[in-house]
Scaffold this motif. Structure first.
Motif, PDB file in Angstrom:
ATOM      1  N   SER A  18       0.818  -1.273   0.049  1.00  0.00           N
ATOM      2  CA  SER A  18       0.068   0.100  -0.074  1.00  0.00           C
ATOM      3  C   SER A  18       0.742   1.269  -0.012  1.00  0.00           C
ATOM      4  O   SER A  18       0.411   2.277  -0.421  1.00  0.00           O
ATOM      5  N   GLN A  19       2.026   1.109   0.615  1.00  0.00           N
ATOM      6  CA  GLN A  19       3.117   2.266   0.521  1.00  0.00           C
ATOM      7  C   GLN A  19       3.593   2.536  -0.803  1.00  0.00           C
ATOM      8  O   GLN A  19       3.534   3.664  -1.314  1.00  0.00           O
ATOM      9  N   MET A  20       3.757   1.506  -1.205  1.00  0.00           N
ATOM     10  CA  MET A  20       4.417   1.659  -2.742  1.00  0.00           C
ATOM     11  C   MET A  20       3.134   2.170  -3.839  1.00  0.00           C
ATOM     12  O   MET A  20       3.299   3.016  -4.439  1.00  0.00           O
ATOM     13  N   GLY A  21       2.096   1.558  -3.826  1.00  0.00           N
ATOM     14  CA  GLY A  21       0.884   2.102  -4.513  1.00  0.00           C
ATOM     15  C   GLY A  21       0.709   3.513  -4.171  1.00  0.00           C
ATOM     16  O   GLY A  21       0.468   4.472  -5.187  1.00  0.00           O
ATOM     17  N   GLU A  22       0.742   4.060  -2.949  1.00  0.00           N
ATOM     18  CA  GLU A  22       0.448   5.448  -2.477  1.00  0.00           C
ATOM     19  C   GLU A  22       1.614   6.283  -3.341  1.00  0.00           C
ATOM     20  O   GLU A  22       1.210   7.306  -3.979  1.00  0.00           O
ATOM     21  N   ALA A  23       2.887   5.914  -3.108  1.00  0.00           N
ATOM     22  CA  ALA A  23       4.034   6.636  -3.555  1.00  0.00           C
ATOM     23  C   ALA A  23       3.904   6.628  -5.166  1.00  0.00           C
ATOM     24  O   ALA A  23       4.018   7.796  -5.760  1.00  0.00           O
ATOM     25  N   PHE A  24       3.542   5.576  -5.816  1.00  0.00           N
ATOM     26  CA  PHE A  24       3.531   5.610  -7.414  1.00  0.00           C
ATOM     27  C   PHE A  24       2.362   6.542  -7.803  1.00  0.00           C
ATOM     28  O   PHE A  24       2.528   7.232  -8.732  1.00  0.00           O
ATOM     29  N   LEU A  25       1.224   6.466  -7.285  1.00  0.00           N
ATOM     30  CA  LEU A  25       0.068   7.285  -7.596  1.00  0.00           C
ATOM     31  C   LEU A  25       0.481   8.840  -7.463  1.00  0.00           C
ATOM     32  O   LEU A  25       0.055   9.609  -8.025  1.00  0.00           O
ATOM     33  N   LYS A  26       1.063   9.074  -6.215  1.00  0.00           N
ATOM     34  CA  LYS A  26       1.383  10.519  -5.970  1.00  0.00           C
ATOM     35  C   LYS A  26       2.409  10.946  -7.019  1.00  0.00           C
ATOM     36  O   LYS A  26       2.217  12.214  -7.612  1.00  0.00           O
ATOM     37  N   GLN A  27       3.371  10.031  -7.225  1.00  0.00           N
ATOM     38  CA  GLN A  27       4.284  10.736  -8.396  1.00  0.00           C
ATOM     39  C   GLN A  27       3.701  10.604  -9.851  1.00  0.00           C
ATOM     40  O   GLN A  27       3.902  11.684 -10.565  1.00  0.00           O
ATOM     41  N   ALA A  28       3.090   9.753 -10.296  1.00  0.00           N
ATOM     42  CA  ALA A  28       2.384   9.608 -11.569  1.00  0.00           C
ATOM     43  C   ALA A  28       1.236  10.412 -12.089  1.00  0.00           C
ATOM     44  O   ALA A  28       1.161  10.939 -12.887  1.00  0.00           O
ATOM     45  N   GLY A  29       0.572  10.347 -10.741  1.00  0.00           N
ATOM     46  CA  GLY A  29      -0.891  11.199 -10.841  1.00  0.00           C
ATOM     47  C   GLY A  29      -0.812  12.775 -10.467  1.00  0.00           C
ATOM     48  O   GLY A  29      -1.915  13.432 -10.783  1.00  0.00           O
TER      49      GLY A  29
END
Length: 144
Positions: A18-29
């Motif tokens: 969930s931490q990785m998902g959050e980080a990637f969505l913040k970066q890409a989104g």
């Protein structure tokens, strides 16, 4: 302009997926999303996951694990609740009340990996890359 899309990533310990998902969505989104993550039994950040994320230029070492119940108790509204538990833990993934659209993206649990730290890191890199691809393809699907 409409408001941000509110997303909550949920897994068991809020220590890896969930931490990785959050980080990637913040970066890409970027600015389109308001992103959080939580777990049903918050643990501590997985140091190998922190290392694997640093390898792709994202520092999550200062992140804190959060409990999903704190969002439920506050009645925090989300547009999407994305569970990222692996298939064997899927039944333990919490259901989130409210109108949020629920999505399930199953990924293996890094805390269950066996072997040396280097062997675990190899597997975590694959999980990390899969989560990144899934987040990026999901953003594209929302825009379609």
């Amino acid at each position: 302009m409409q408001g941000k899309i509110r997303v909550l990533f949920v897994c068991i310990h809020n220590s890896a997926r969930s931490q990785m998902g959050e980080a990637f969505l913040k970066q890409a989104g970027g600015e389109r999303f308001e992103v959080q993550s939580a777990g049903i039994e918050p643990g501590r950040l997985n140091p190998l996951v922190v290392q694997a994320m640093k390898e792709v230029g994202i520092d999550i070492s200062g992140n804190v694990t959060k409990e999903v119940s704190q969002f439920i108790e506050k009645g925090a509204p989300f547009d999407y609740v994305i569970t990222v538990c692996d298939e064997t833990s899927a039944e333990r993934c919490p259901l989130f009340p409210g109108k949020a659209q629920r999505l399930h993206w199953g990924f293996p649990d890094p805390s269950a990996l066996q072997g040396t730290d280097e062997e675990k890191l190899q597997s975590i890199r694959a999980i990390r890359d899969d989560i990144k691809k899934k987040v990026e393809s999901w953003i594209i699907s929302l825009a379609a």
